[in-house]
Design an enzyme around this catalytic site. Structure first.
Site, PDB file in Angstrom:
ATOM      1  N   LYS A 108       0.815  -1.229   0.000  1.00 45.75           N
ATOM      2  CA  LYS A 108       0.000   0.000   0.000  1.00 45.75           C
ATOM      3  C   LYS A 108       0.842   1.271   0.000  1.00 45.75           C
ATOM      4  CE  LYS A 108      -3.756  -2.029   2.697  1.00 45.75           C
ATOM      5  NZ  LYS A 108      -4.735  -1.783   3.752  1.00 45.75           N
TER       6      LYS A 108
ATOM      7  N   ASP B  96      -9.816   2.498   3.079  1.00 49.86           N
ATOM      8  CA  ASP B  96      -9.816   1.880   4.413  1.00 49.86           C
ATOM      9  C   ASP B  96     -10.522   2.757   5.453  1.00 49.86           C
ATOM     10  OD1 ASP B  96      -8.514  -0.476   3.729  1.00 49.86           O
ATOM     11  OD2 ASP B  96      -6.525   0.377   4.071  1.00 49.86           O
TER      12      ASP B  96
END
Ligand code: ATR
Length: 280
Positions: A66, A104
């Site tokens: 990420k 997220d």
């Protein structure tokens, strides 16, 4: 021809994303398939460009990719992903542009909204200062929550709070160590655990005990393996409301699905699919 979607990570064998997204594609009658690919950080750039060249519909990135994604010149991050410093969703544009998002934090926000938590003005204690904490804290501060980040390594909590404060978001953020948790929680309405405490195989650990919690709290554990963590059991014993980490997993995935397709995914089916996979 089927359109391919995927998640890149390493390790990736236990990802629940293929089951979740394939259930959604199938229910909507979309001729698409979602697959997990093991990709090493040093090959991430080539893998993403290859996926773009092959006409993939979209990608997710997971551990440890990420943060690496933002260092690649080929991805244009949206402002939230750039602030967070991590990308978990990649969208391929019509004209070859590759955009990076981070869903997220939004997934965590929607999980809290499911139990009617009003984010704006709420006092939130966020345990942990890793990547997940960062995504959640930036999102909730943008939505006007007052956040106290607590972490075993206090400097990391202070550092993260500083980064968020520098972004001049509506919510105030402070960083502290783990001591005095009970007093902090007295004045809070939400506790979020982003630490690895309670995660398989260390299932008997928790960031707080029932004695430190209270019925006015909503306790959200982003750990979903096991489904009911020690923290959630302590929360129930104290009379607090609980929120399962499965919701964040599903809602971040649902948001990625919207970004790729512009279509509303069958969120309840995605939840059911993930729960079944975890219980299997
Ligand atoms: P992620 O990026 O997935 O959020 P991470 O960066 O590995 O994960 O962060 C794990 C978090 O769990 C950290 O906040 C870590 O605290 P430290 O910064 O002090 O390492 C926290 N954590 C892990 N084990 C812990 C333990 N035994 N007690 C308290 N906190 C713990």
């Amino acid at each position: 021809m089927k359109q391919v979607f995927g998640v890149f990570g390493d390790p990736i064998g236990h990802s629940l994303s293929p089951a979740m997204h394939n259930a959604a594609f199938s229910a909507l009658g979309m001729d698409c398939i979602y697959h997990a690919f093991r990709v090493k950080p040093e090959k991430l750039g080539r893998a993403i460009l290859g996926a773009e060249a092959m006409g993939f519909g979209g990608l997710n990135l997971t551990v440890p990719l990420k943060e690496a994604a933002l260092k690649l010149g080929c991805i244009k991050p949206d402002p939230l992903a750039e602030r967070i410093g991590a990308v978990n969703t990649i969208v391929f544009g019509e004209t070859g542009e590759i955009r990076g998002y981070n869903t997220d934090g939004l997934g965590a926000k929607q999980a809290l909204q499911d139990v009617a938590v009003e984010i704006k003005g709420s006092k939130i204690v966020l345990a942990g200062a890793g990547g997940a904490a960062r995504a959640i804290a930036f999102q909730l501060a943008a939505d006007g929550a007052e956040i106290i980040i607590i972490n075993r390594t206090e400097e990391r909590a202070i550092e993260l709070a500083k980064d968020i404060s520098a972004a001049a978001l509506p919510g105030k953020v402070e960083g502290k160590g783990l001591s005095g948790l009970k007093d902090l929680l007295e004045n809070a309405s939400v506790l979020i655990n982003t630490t690895t405490l309670g995660m398989h195989p260390n299932t008997d650990t928790a960031i707080a005990t029932a004695e430190e919690l209270h019925p006015g709290l909503t306790v959200f554990d982003i750990v979903y393996n096991p489904l009911e963590t020690r923290l959630l059991r302590e929360a129930k014993a104290s009379g607090a409301k609980t929120v399962s980490g499965v919701l964040m997993l599903v809602y971040q995935g649902a948001e990625a699905f919207r970004l790729w397709t512009g279509i509303e995914p069958p969120v309840e089916l995605m939840k059911k699919t993930v729960l079944e996979a975890l219980q299997a």
